[in-house]
Design an enzyme around this catalytic site. Structure first.
Site, PDB file in Angstrom:
ATOM      1  N   ASP A  26      40.776  33.573  -3.273  1.00 13.98           N
ATOM      2  CA  ASP A  26      40.887  32.314  -2.773  1.00 13.98           C
ATOM      3  C   ASP A  26      42.320  31.788  -2.748  1.00 13.98           C
ATOM      4  OD1 ASP A  26      38.263  30.204  -2.059  1.00 13.98           O
ATOM      5  OD2 ASP A  26      40.321  29.491  -2.000  1.00 13.98           O
ATOM      6  N   ASN A  43      23.793  16.384   2.079  1.00 11.03           N
ATOM      7  CA  ASN A  43      24.781  15.965   0.784  1.00 11.03           C
ATOM      8  C   ASN A  43      25.209  14.576   1.172  1.00 11.03           C
ATOM      9  OD1 ASN A  43      24.039  18.341  -0.371  1.00 11.03           O
ATOM     10  ND2 ASN A  43      26.183  19.445   0.004  1.00 11.03           N
ATOM     11  N   THR A  94      26.801  31.645  11.009  1.00 15.50           N
ATOM     12  CA  THR A  94      26.268  30.419  11.155  1.00 15.50           C
ATOM     13  C   THR A  94      24.877  30.247  12.174  1.00 15.50           C
ATOM     14  OG1 THR A  94      26.495  28.068  11.468  1.00 15.50           O
ATOM     15  CG2 THR A  94      28.083  29.655  12.694  1.00 15.50           C
ATOM     16  N   TYR A 108      35.262  25.820  15.521  1.00 10.84           N
ATOM     17  CA  TYR A 108      34.729  26.284  14.148  1.00 10.84           C
ATOM     18  C   TYR A 108      33.488  27.414  14.188  1.00 10.84           C
ATOM     19  CZ  TYR A 108      31.707  27.237  10.213  1.00 10.84           C
ATOM     20  OH  TYR A 108      30.484  27.956   9.557  1.00 10.84           O
ATOM     21  N   HIS A 109      32.561  26.909  15.033  1.00 13.46           N
ATOM     22  CA  HIS A 109      31.352  27.735  15.182  1.00 13.46           C
ATOM     23  C   HIS A 109      31.616  28.879  16.226  1.00 13.46           C
ATOM     24  CE1 HIS A 109      29.017  24.018  13.846  1.00 13.46           C
ATOM     25  NE2 HIS A 109      28.396  24.868  13.367  1.00 13.46           N
ATOM     26  N   SER A 115      31.463  23.649  18.485  1.00 14.06           N
ATOM     27  CA  SER A 115      32.560  23.467  18.056  1.00 14.06           C
ATOM     28  C   SER A 115      33.401  24.659  18.172  1.00 14.06           C
ATOM     29  CB  SER A 115      32.408  22.759  16.622  1.00 14.06           C
ATOM     30  OG  SER A 115      32.331  23.739  15.671  1.00 14.06           O
ATOM     31  N   ARG A 169      30.065  13.827  17.918  1.00 12.00           N
ATOM     32  CA  ARG A 169      30.184  15.277  18.429  1.00 12.00           C
ATOM     33  C   ARG A 169      29.493  15.300  19.622  1.00 12.00           C
ATOM     34  NH1 ARG A 169      28.261  18.553  13.227  1.00 12.00           N
ATOM     35  NH2 ARG A 169      29.367  17.372  11.675  1.00 12.00           N
ATOM     36  N   GLU A 210      26.905  16.996  21.565  1.00 11.01           N
ATOM     37  CA  GLU A 210      25.793  17.946  21.202  1.00 11.01           C
ATOM     38  C   GLU A 210      24.476  17.469  21.705  1.00 11.01           C
ATOM     39  OE1 GLU A 210      25.399  18.054  16.851  1.00 11.01           O
ATOM     40  OE2 GLU A 210      25.266  15.674  16.971  1.00 11.01           O
ATOM     41  N   ASN A 250      43.001  31.667  11.196  1.00 13.00           N
ATOM     42  CA  ASN A 250      42.511  31.979   9.725  1.00 13.00           C
ATOM     43  C   ASN A 250      41.261  32.681   9.462  1.00 13.00           C
ATOM     44  OD1 ASN A 250      42.438  31.122   6.674  1.00 13.00           O
ATOM     45  ND2 ASN A 250      40.583  30.795   7.100  1.00 13.00           N
ATOM     46  N   TYR A 270      32.187  26.172  -1.724  1.00 12.34           N
ATOM     47  CA  TYR A 270      30.884  25.323  -2.029  1.00 12.34           C
ATOM     48  C   TYR A 270      29.895  26.513  -2.349  1.00 12.34           C
ATOM     49  CZ  TYR A 270      26.477  22.812  -1.043  1.00 12.34           C
ATOM     50  OH  TYR A 270      25.444  22.217  -1.051  1.00 12.34           O
ATOM     51  N   THR A 327      24.055   7.533   8.051  1.00 16.72           N
ATOM     52  CA  THR A 327      24.703   7.637   9.203  1.00 16.72           C
ATOM     53  C   THR A 327      24.114   8.733  10.017  1.00 16.72           C
ATOM     54  OG1 THR A 327      26.119   9.123   8.234  1.00 16.72           O
ATOM     55  CG2 THR A 327      27.063   7.036   8.391  1.00 16.72           C
ATOM     56  N   VAL A 328      23.010   8.232  11.103  1.00 14.99           N
ATOM     57  CA  VAL A 328      22.285   9.060  11.835  1.00 14.99           C
ATOM     58  C   VAL A 328      23.359   8.926  13.221  1.00 14.99           C
ATOM     59  CG1 VAL A 328      20.529   9.373  13.448  1.00 14.99           C
ATOM     60  CG2 VAL A 328      20.277   8.992  11.048  1.00 14.99           C
ATOM     61  N   LYS A 372      32.984  31.651  14.552  1.00 15.21           N
ATOM     62  CA  LYS A 372      32.061  32.697  13.965  1.00 15.21           C
ATOM     63  C   LYS A 372      31.158  33.541  15.119  1.00 15.21           C
ATOM     64  CE  LYS A 372      31.556  30.646   9.567  1.00 15.21           C
ATOM     65  NZ  LYS A 372      31.657  31.291   8.362  1.00 15.21           N
TER      66      LYS A 372
HETATM   67  N1  USQ Z   1      24.850  14.627  11.265  1.00 19.56           N
HETATM   68  C1  USQ Z   1      24.582  13.257  11.404  1.00 19.56           C
HETATM   69  N2  USQ Z   1      25.084  12.516  10.448  1.00 19.56           N
HETATM   70  C2  USQ Z   1      26.076  12.681   9.610  1.00 19.56           C
HETATM   71  C3  USQ Z   1      26.612  14.057   9.671  1.00 19.56           C
HETATM   72  C4  USQ Z   1      25.818  15.001  10.330  1.00 19.56           C
HETATM   73  O1  USQ Z   1      23.616  12.978  12.258  1.00 19.56           O
HETATM   74  O2  USQ Z   1      26.690  12.067   8.987  1.00 19.56           O
HETATM   75  C5  USQ Z   1      24.227  15.596  12.322  1.00 19.56           C
HETATM   76  C6  USQ Z   1      25.390  16.280  13.078  1.00 19.56           C
HETATM   77  O3  USQ Z   1      25.480  15.713  14.214  1.00 19.56           O
HETATM   78  C7  USQ Z   1      24.480  17.759  13.412  1.00 19.56           C
HETATM   79  C8  USQ Z   1      23.824  17.831  12.210  1.00 19.56           C
HETATM   80  O4  USQ Z   1      23.599  16.570  11.480  1.00 19.56           O
HETATM   81  O5  USQ Z   1      23.705  17.436  14.370  1.00 19.56           O
HETATM   82  C9  USQ Z   1      24.223  18.901  11.103  1.00 19.56           C
HETATM   83  O6  USQ Z   1      25.709  18.483  10.825  1.00 19.56           O
HETATM   84  P1  USQ Z   1      26.294  19.049   9.639  1.00 19.56           P
HETATM   85  O7  USQ Z   1      27.776  18.358   9.643  1.00 19.56           O
HETATM   86  O8  USQ Z   1      25.602  19.158   8.377  1.00 19.56           O
HETATM   87  O9  USQ Z   1      26.539  20.533   9.841  1.00 19.56           O
HETATM   88  P2  USQ Z   1      27.646  21.337  10.910  1.00 19.56           P
HETATM   89  O10 USQ Z   1      28.932  20.620  11.143  1.00 19.56           O
HETATM   90  O11 USQ Z   1      26.942  22.112  11.933  1.00 19.56           O
HETATM   91  O12 USQ Z   1      28.126  22.409   9.876  1.00 19.56           O
HETATM   92  C10 USQ Z   1      27.607  22.734   8.739  1.00 19.56           C
HETATM   93  C11 USQ Z   1      28.616  23.753   7.933  1.00 19.56           C
HETATM   94  C12 USQ Z   1      28.984  24.908   8.554  1.00 19.56           C
HETATM   95  C13 USQ Z   1      27.654  25.727   8.915  1.00 19.56           C
HETATM   96  C14 USQ Z   1      26.656  24.701   9.678  1.00 19.56           C
HETATM   97  C15 USQ Z   1      25.413  25.444   9.917  1.00 19.56           C
HETATM   98  O13 USQ Z   1      29.739  22.769   7.502  1.00 19.56           O
HETATM   99  O14 USQ Z   1      29.923  25.595   7.727  1.00 19.56           O
HETATM  100  O15 USQ Z   1      28.055  26.638   9.530  1.00 19.56           O
HETATM  101  O16 USQ Z   1      26.476  23.700   8.930  1.00 19.56           O
HETATM  102  S1  USQ Z   1      24.805  25.144  11.585  1.00 19.56           S
HETATM  103  O17 USQ Z   1      24.806  23.535  11.636  1.00 19.56           O
HETATM  104  O18 USQ Z   1      23.433  25.653  11.502  1.00 19.56           O
HETATM  105  O19 USQ Z   1      25.656  25.552  12.343  1.00 19.56           O
END
Ligand code: USQ
Length: 382
Positions: free
Chosen positions: A31, A240, A144, A181-182, A179, A326, A328, A118, A11, A253-254, A185
């Protein structure tokens, strides 16, 4: 400059490759299509069709007349990376080559192990390839904001001065990710910091918030050059996802109370930030950490914005809080500093109503391809 982009099909990777080729840099991308394979395996395909990397490079050549060198290879294989470093001789390496999804990393043991091995193996390989073949090379690593979690104090830019029993020292800011994943990082940052201290590497670690958008100067020239725009629960980021839900008439979907605050940025600003880091390299033996986002929103604020703009365009947008998959904090203090990139010259593209409307217009063109089965969360943290 000779710029090597690892994870160049992603992306962020593909738009970065085009942007730098457009600026006259010599660009090589590597890649192994990991994210494409995982997306197919989890029925999480992107909204727009994305030609494979070699085809994208050919299309780009026909559109812009510039060459992007491609290597289809696995960055966890040291020989692959080593060979690319030897033949290409990068002055800058941009390391995006990681499993990028928090939900994916939380599916089961196999997804956790894949994410951990990975991400960490690739980072170790990049470090060793630089040490062995290109010691002057500047490593720009995508971290991140999630490394910091949501602490109840201000988040500094990478470092925290700690005073203890009358003495002071600067340490990496405490990290407590939400998570696996995080957490990879966080471990990447520790690995890099170790090798910076012991082997004098030159590293910029960018703590990026969730990115949104599907338009860049280069991808706007031909839809076949668009970034991989995911809207599913695993690879789609929240903004997105909300755009696609708004267009599909699915309530936004909040998760939970929606008071989760994050620092967001437009895809165009990711390109700017990475370029600013590249054009302003750090000294050898330095780890520079920059917090990469332009504005903060709660999930509720984002949903409200998309609803207001969407309804203004004649869409029928509703918001629905659903159980949070999640673990959180859903209401918390959040005050991260982010002056480093602004000081380097970042000119933010903010999420104005016009920007939201433009993104909705683009998604509308692909409305027929939206698969409603990809929307609701399938992965739970516990
Ligand atoms: N969320 C909702 N509804 C949804 C999807 C997500 O309320 O339908 C919430 C999540 O619970 C979270 C927030 O929105 O509190 C952000 O979620 P996200 O899925 O946009 O972001 P996240 O999983 O944290 O990961 C994304 C990228 C990741 C990057 C990260 C930055 O996928 O690669 O590292 O954003 S950060 O969030 O600042 O760590």
């Amino acid at each position: 400059m000779r710029v090597l982009i690892l994870g160049g099909d992603g992306y962020l990777g593909w738009p970065t490759a085009m942007a730098y080729a457009n600026k006259g840099h010599e660009v090589c991308v590597v890649d192994n299509y990991l994210r494409r394979h995982l997306a197919v395996a989890t029925s999480s395909e992107a909204l727009m069709p994305n030609p494979n990397l070699n085809d994208r490079a050919e299309i780009w050549k026909s559109v812009a007349g510039e060459t992007i060198w491609t290597v289809i290879g696995d960055c966890t294989d040291y020989r692959t990376i080593s060979d690319v470093f030897k033949s290409f001789g990068p002055e800058v390496v941009i390391h995006y080559a990681e499993q990028p999804s928090a939900p994916y990393s939380m599916i089961d043991f196999d997804s956790a192990r894949l994410t951990l091995s990975n991400n960490l193996e690739t980072t170790l390989n990049v470090i060793w390839a630089v040490m062995e073949h290109a010691p002057e090379c500047h490593i720009i690593k995508l971290g991140t904001m999630g490394e910091y979690g949501t602490p109840n104090i201000d988040i500094e830019e990478g470092w925290l001065e700690v005073e203890h029993k009358g003495r002071k020292q600067n340490f990496l800011y405490p990290r407590q990710a939400g998570s696996l994943y995080h957490t990879t990082k966080v471990l990447d940052t520790d690995l890099l910091w170790f090798y910076v201290r012991t082997h004098g590497l030159r590293v910029t670690d960018l703590m990026q918030g969730p990115v949104y958008g599907l338009s860049t100067e280069e991808s706007d020239q031909d839809d076949r050059l668009l970034p991989n725009f995911h809207y599913d629960d695993i690879f789609g980021t929240v903004v997105n996802r909300f755009l696609v839900q708004a267009v599909a008439g699915i309530p936004l979907t909040v998760y939970g109370k929606g008071g989760q605050v994050r620092g967001y940025l437009n895809l165009k600003d990711t390109l700017q930030c990475v370029e600013l880091a590249m054009n302003n390299p750090v000294e050898k033996g330095s780890l520079r950490i920059l917090n990469q986002f332009t504005e903060t929103f709660s999930v509720n604020e984002l949903a409200e914005k998309v609803r207001r703009v969407g309804n203004g365009m004649g869409l029928d947008v509703e918001i629905k809080s659903i159980e949070n998959p999640r673990k959180e904090l859903e209401e918390h203090y959040y005050n991260p500093q982010h002056s480093g990139l602004l000081d380097l010259g970042l000119e933010p593209h903010y999420m104005t109503d016009d920007v939201v409307a433009e993104m909705l217009e683009k998604v509308l063109e692909y409305k027929d391809r939206i698969d409603g089965r990809k929307i609701l969360p399938r992965v739970r943290w516990s």
